[in-house]
Enzyme design. Structure first.
Site, short mmCIF file in Angstrom:
data_model
loop_
_atom_site.label_atom_id
_atom_site.label_comp_id
_atom_site.label_asym_id
_atom_site.label_seq_id
_atom_site.Cartn_x
_atom_site.Cartn_y
_atom_site.Cartn_z
N SER A 1 0.75 -1.14 0.08
CA SER A 1 -0.01 0.06 -0.11
C SER A 1 0.95 1.29 -0.15
CB SER A 1 -1.02 0.09 1.20
OG SER A 1 -0.32 -0.20 2.25
N HIS B 1 -2.18 -8.83 1.85
CA HIS B 1 -2.03 -7.54 2.62
C HIS B 1 -2.97 -7.15 3.64
CE1 HIS B 1 0.02 -3.75 3.30
NE2 HIS B 1 -0.15 -3.06 2.29
N HIS C 1 5.39 -12.84 7.19
CA HIS C 1 5.54 -11.48 6.78
C HIS C 1 6.93 -11.74 5.89
CE1 HIS C 1 6.28 -7.10 6.91
NE2 HIS C 1 4.72 -7.24 7.45
N ARG D 1 2.95 -4.90 16.49
CA ARG D 1 1.74 -4.30 16.45
C ARG D 1 0.42 -5.65 16.95
NH1 ARG D 1 1.69 -2.92 10.20
NH2 ARG D 1 2.42 -5.13 10.34
N ASP E 1 -2.46 -8.53 11.52
CA ASP E 1 -3.79 -8.94 11.18
C ASP E 1 -4.29 -9.99 12.18
OD1 ASP E 1 -4.11 -6.79 9.24
OD2 ASP E 1 -2.83 -7.88 7.88
N ARG F 1 -3.61 3.85 7.81
CA ARG F 1 -2.37 3.68 6.72
C ARG F 1 -2.30 5.16 5.93
NH1 ARG F 1 1.02 -0.28 5.12
NH2 ARG F 1 0.80 -0.64 7.46
N ARG G 1 10.93 4.79 -11.70
CA ARG G 1 10.83 4.09 -13.18
C ARG G 1 12.05 3.10 -13.12
NH1 ARG G 1 11.21 0.69 -17.22
NH2 ARG G 1 10.46 1.63 -19.18
N1 HAX Z 1 0.58 -20.19 5.67
C1 HAX Z 1 1.10 -20.77 4.87
N2 HAX Z 1 1.97 -20.74 4.00
C2 HAX Z 1 2.70 -19.34 3.95
C3 HAX Z 1 2.46 -18.57 5.10
C4 HAX Z 1 1.44 -18.75 5.64
N3 HAX Z 1 0.97 -17.78 6.63
N4 HAX Z 1 3.22 -17.61 4.77
C5 HAX Z 1 4.20 -17.86 4.01
N5 HAX Z 1 3.88 -19.06 3.34
C6 HAX Z 1 4.40 -19.78 2.21
C7 HAX Z 1 4.28 -18.79 0.97
O1 HAX Z 1 3.11 -18.90 0.39
C8 HAX Z 1 5.35 -19.48 0.27
O2 HAX Z 1 5.09 -20.62 -0.31
P1 HAX Z 1 5.26 -21.06 -1.87
O3 HAX Z 1 6.73 -21.20 -2.10
O4 HAX Z 1 4.86 -22.63 -2.07
O5 HAX Z 1 4.85 -19.97 -2.79
C9 HAX Z 1 6.50 -20.03 1.30
O6 HAX Z 1 5.86 -19.93 2.52
C10 HAX Z 1 7.29 -18.80 1.50
O7 HAX Z 1 6.81 -17.46 1.77
P2 HAX Z 1 7.56 -16.48 2.64
O8 HAX Z 1 9.02 -15.97 1.79
O9 HAX Z 1 7.74 -16.72 4.13
O10 HAX Z 1 6.77 -15.21 2.70
P3 HAX Z 1 6.62 -14.12 1.52
O11 HAX Z 1 7.56 -12.95 1.82
O12 HAX Z 1 6.58 -14.48 0.29
O13 HAX Z 1 4.96 -13.63 1.77
C11 HAX Z 1 3.10 -12.91 3.28
C12 HAX Z 1 4.44 -12.94 3.04
C13 HAX Z 1 2.42 -12.14 4.18
C14 HAX Z 1 2.61 -12.52 1.88
C15 HAX Z 1 2.91 -14.48 3.58
O14 HAX Z 1 3.39 -14.75 4.69
C16 HAX Z 1 1.33 -14.78 3.62
O15 HAX Z 1 0.77 -15.28 2.67
N6 HAX Z 1 0.58 -14.92 4.95
C17 HAX Z 1 -0.74 -14.84 5.09
C18 HAX Z 1 -1.39 -13.77 4.52
C19 HAX Z 1 -1.31 -12.54 5.62
O16 HAX Z 1 -1.30 -12.68 6.84
N7 HAX Z 1 -0.95 -11.36 5.08
C20 HAX Z 1 -0.91 -10.10 5.69
C21 HAX Z 1 0.69 -9.73 6.14
C22 HAX Z 1 0.86 -8.57 7.02
C23 HAX Z 1 0.21 -7.39 6.03
O17 HAX Z 1 0.66 -7.02 5.11
N8 HAX Z 1 -0.79 -6.72 6.60
O18 HAX Z 1 -1.31 -5.88 6.03
#
Ligand code: HAX
Length: 440
Positions: free
Chosen positions: A242, A272, A319, A328, A374, A400, A420
């Site tokens: 965001s 997110h 995360h 938080r 969250d 935010r 860019r």
């Molecule tokens: N549950 C299951 N699998 C998860 C996971 C979770 N909570 N968090 C990460 N993973 C998985 C990923 O999907 C990824 O799998 P693949 O390789 O098969 O694609 C692997 O673990 C590696 O991911 P990562 O490097 O640990 O995490 P990223 O930096 O790629 O992604 C995310 C970070 C927050 C998007 C991820 O942890 C996630 O999807 N969490 C659940 C959704 C969530 O809570 N989002 C809110 C985040 C905070 C925020 O921005 N709030 O607004």
């Protein structure tokens, strides 16, 4: 010129000069290198922009101008009989880097009250939208409907010189932040409460007035929660989706309305900001499926495994940067420990804290098994009667806005150019690899 703007003008002019001199001397020094993994991996960790308002450390969590959330809960000015900080104080801090006095914060509260009125065209536009339009869509469109009044767009059209950009951006940002609680409350009441609206209470501060207009003000503690919530969600340095979207759109000299609307569209994604809605939805589905709101650890473990086996993520966990429980999350947990006794959903949230991380760790690929912001927020909102979880990301968005717009004023003041970066094709990567192998 108001006192906040005056303070900002002085600090920004000094940093502008300092940066110019620093860039002249050190502009060619290499600060980071990019691995191919990062090009394919969502640019994780790539240093790519300047963001003055906050900085995220993987282990310590967010610091706003150097202050942790724990410190800010002590140091920022408060409303009478409330232990939580006034979010107005955080905005002041993010903008000028100083903890404000009580008088300075009171001034800002009054200033936002003066600027808070919504134009009739905004409410008319919202009323014309189907009631089942997602609240985040309504928020984004509501923000765009305010763009007609952009000071930045008008002054740009009239030939505003570059050194005044920040001034116009400040005016728009102040107007927009002031209006957001009314816009969000309007969306909430039209969507979930038969279009019955509650007038603003001029005696209340920004966060408490928001709680009042939502219609959830019979608990004084909910006002405190709103002040805390709006403070801790405000900023998470510049790279999150965001913030980065707002920054990118702003770099084209689109005004703050276009920029924030873009940022809100990014916040609306389930990876997110929408995760706060997803967490509570997931917990309520668990309660329904198990037929109990006091599930055992074994039942919760089974439900988590089912979610993972279905190829889904556990919402509220993980995360992109953090490698510890999110401060938080911890702040919200402390709030619950102090104010909330015996709430079934809050208890489930706390049980998840012990059950989810080892399961995620065992997957062997999740870099951070700990809860993020969250994981807790929805349970607190539910407790006070804000049960319509599709609205939760709007609350996040209102908060935010303060961080990304304060950062936007800085970007304009520091003369940040059009963003860019360079993209590559997979073919070009293959050619690069072939060449680097040949060259050894
Ligand atoms: N549950 C299951 N699998 C998860 C996971 C979770 N909570 N968090 C990460 N993973 C998985 C990923 O999907 C990824 O799998 P693949 O390789 O098969 O694609 C692997 O673990 C590696 O991911 P990562 O490097 O640990 O995490 P990223 O930096 O790629 O992604 C995310 C970070 C927050 C998007 C991820 O942890 C996630 O999807 N969490 C659940 C959704 C969530 O809570 N989002 C809110 C985040 C905070 C925020 O921005 N709030 O607004």
């Amino acid at each position: 010129m108001d006192a906040l703007k005056q303070k900002f003008a002085e600090k920004a002019a000094a940093l502008f000069q300092e940066n110019r001199a620093m860039l002249k001397e050190h502009g060619d020094k290499i600060i980071d290198q990019v691995a191919i993994r990062q090009l394919y991996g969502g640019m994780r960790g790539m240093k790519s922009m300047i963001w003055e308002t906050s900085e995220l450390d993987a282990y310590e969590g967010i610091r706003f101008r150097g202050y942790s959330i724990r410190e800010l809960r002590k140091l920022l000015p408060k409303a009478p009989n409330c232990k939580e900080p006034l979010p107005e104080g955080l905005f002041w801090l993010m903008l000028v880097g100083e903890i404000p006095s009580q008088e300075e914060v009171n001034w800002l509260t009054e200033e936002w009250k003066k600027r808070g009125e919504l134009p009739a065209r905004t409410t008319a536009m919202l009323d014309a939208m189907p009631a089942d339009t997602h609240p985040m869509t309504q928020l984004s469109m509501g923000i765009l409907s305010l763009q007609n009044d952009s000071v930045f767009a008008k002054r740009y059209e009239e030939g505003m010189p570059k050194n005044e950009y920040w001034d116009a951006y400040y005016e728009d940002s102040m107007n927009l932040i002031a209006k957001l609680p009314r816009l969000a409350a309007y969306i909430y009441r039209r969507t979930f409460h038969n279009n019955e609206h509650i007038a603003a209470d001029p005696s209340l501060d920004w966060g408490a007035n928001f709680a009042h207009m939502l219609g959830i003000s019979e608990h004084a503690d909910f006002k405190s929660l709103m002040r805390l919530y709006l403070t801790i969600h405000a900023d998470h340095e510049g790279g999150n989706a965001s913030a980065h979207s707002t920054h990118l759109v702003g770099s084209t000299l689109s005004d703050p309305y276009y920029s924030l609307s873009g940022g809100m569209n990014a916040l609306a994604g389930p990876l997110h900001g929408l995760a706060n809605q997803e967490v509570i939805k997931w917990i309520l589905e668990m309660v329904e499926e198990l037929g109990t709101d006091t599930p055992t650890n074994e039942q919760i473990t089974e439900y988590i495994n089912q979610t993972l086996e279905a190829g889904k993520v556990i919402p509220g966990y993980g995360h992109a940067v953090l490698r510890q429980p999110d401060p938080r999350y911890i702040a919200q947990r402390h709030f619950a420990e102090e104010y909330i006794k015996d709430d079934a959903i809050v208890s489930i949230v706390w049980k998840l804290f012990t059950i989810v991380p080892p399961i995620l760790q065992d997957l062997g690929k999740v870099k951070n098994p700990w809860p993020n912001v969250d994981a807790h927020s929805g349970a607190l909102l539910m407790h006070y009667g804000l049960k319509e979880f599709s609205f939760y990301t709007v609350l996040f968005g209102v908060s935010r806005a303060m961080g990304v717009l304060a950062a936007g004023v800085w970007s304009r003041a520091l003369g940040m150019p059009l963003e860019r970066p360079k993209s590559m094709t997979s073919k070009a990567i293959k050619e690069f690899l072939k060449k680097s192998t040949v060259e050894g």
